[in-house]
Structures are given as structure tokens and as C-alpha cells.
Design a protein around this motif. Sequence first.
Motif, PDB file in Angstrom:
ATOM      1  N   ARG A  51      42.334  49.823  36.903  1.00 29.76           N
ATOM      2  CA  ARG A  51      43.604  50.624  36.525  1.00 29.76           C
ATOM      3  C   ARG A  51      43.582  51.046  35.097  1.00 29.76           C
ATOM      4  O   ARG A  51      43.371  50.341  33.925  1.00 29.76           O
ATOM      5  CB  ARG A  51      44.731  49.742  36.710  1.00 29.76           C
ATOM      6  N   ASP A  78      49.065  39.632  36.869  1.00 29.51           N
ATOM      7  CA  ASP A  78      50.304  40.676  36.795  1.00 29.51           C
ATOM      8  C   ASP A  78      50.056  41.890  37.623  1.00 29.51           C
ATOM      9  O   ASP A  78      50.807  42.666  37.491  1.00 29.51           O
ATOM     10  CB  ASP A  78      50.063  40.957  35.373  1.00 29.51           C
ATOM     11  N   CYS A  79      48.818  42.002  38.272  1.00 25.83           N
ATOM     12  CA  CYS A  79      48.640  43.081  39.199  1.00 25.83           C
ATOM     13  C   CYS A  79      48.679  42.750  40.681  1.00 25.83           C
ATOM     14  O   CYS A  79      48.412  43.573  41.375  1.00 25.83           O
ATOM     15  CB  CYS A  79      47.339  43.574  38.826  1.00 25.83           C
ATOM     16  N   GLN A  80      49.146  41.470  41.191  1.00 22.72           N
ATOM     17  CA  GLN A  80      49.009  41.188  42.693  1.00 22.72           C
ATOM     18  C   GLN A  80      50.325  41.679  42.964  1.00 22.72           C
ATOM     19  O   GLN A  80      51.229  42.064  42.491  1.00 22.72           O
ATOM     20  CB  GLN A  80      49.102  39.489  42.451  1.00 22.72           C
ATOM     21  N   GLY A  81      50.319  42.037  44.124  1.00 23.14           N
ATOM     22  CA  GLY A  81      51.629  42.555  44.940  1.00 23.14           C
ATOM     23  C   GLY A  81      51.932  43.916  45.081  1.00 23.14           C
ATOM     24  O   GLY A  81      52.700  44.588  45.112  1.00 23.14           O
ATOM     25  N   GLN A  82      50.627  44.732  44.267  1.00 20.90           N
ATOM     26  CA  GLN A  82      50.943  46.296  44.166  1.00 20.90           C
ATOM     27  C   GLN A  82      49.847  47.059  44.874  1.00 20.90           C
ATOM     28  O   GLN A  82      49.827  48.215  44.834  1.00 20.90           O
ATOM     29  CB  GLN A  82      50.899  46.454  42.615  1.00 20.90           C
TER      30      GLN A  82
END
Length: 142
Positions: A51, A78-82
Motif C-alpha cells: 500500500r 493496522d491493515c487487517q479487515g480492509q
Amino acid sequence: MPDTTTSDITIRAIAAADTYELRHQVLWPGEPVAYIKLGNDEAGLHFGAFRNGKLVSVISLFIDGSVARFRKFATRPDCQGQGIGSQLLRHVINEARRHGARRLWCDARAVNEAFYRAFKLEPEGNRLYRGTEPYILMARDL
């Protein structure tokens, strides 16, 4: 192999060593870094999701004839669930097919079973444990 780009995410092949930091940080932070290295890492295909140029998710694919296994799938917390991990897993499923695999499997953390079911992987056999962490073998035909 071309890069896969979706929105601000780019997926491309990376070196095994490029996966180590995320593997350690996400999967086994309480263990020494050596714990997350695989003896056959050099035989695998390794992919990263980036990213804005920063590596945020990694996965390793190992192909043995018509069977492929993915391992050490890790996405920065902090990038999970996206949807980043989902993009990366879709890429790996396509890569497995491209390399002639007809079956795909992984040892999934039991807590992530629903995520893998969304990709048509189904549990096979009994749970196993790595330390206190429960895992289940999940597989699908390609």
C-alpha cells in the motif's frame, strides 16, 4: 508474472527474506525470528501486498506437482479487515492455478476459519496445535 494492482494496493513477487519481518510481527512475535523461517523458503513463491509502496501483507506458496500449499500469511494489524489479505489470497489462488495446481491447502489458525471458508476452503481432519494455538487443515479443489 505481472503485478496485480487494485485501488491503492499492488501485489507482486518478493524474496523469502522480505516476508520475515511481517511473519514475525504478526504471527509469532513472542518467538525468535528464526522461528518464522521455513527450511524450504527458497523453494517457495512469495508475494507481498504493498500500500503506497509499503509492504503490508505477505504470503508464501509452495507447489508440489498438482498440489499447492500456502503458508505464513500475515497482514499488518493496522491493515487487517480492509480487504488487502483477501486480494493477496485471490492472487495466490490464481498463481497456484497458473502453475498447474489442482488442489490448494493450508494449516489455518482456527480463529480464521470463516475467512478461509469465504474462499471455498473447507476444514479437513482434526484440529492440531502449535504451542497453544489451534489450527485446522483447510483445503479446496482449484
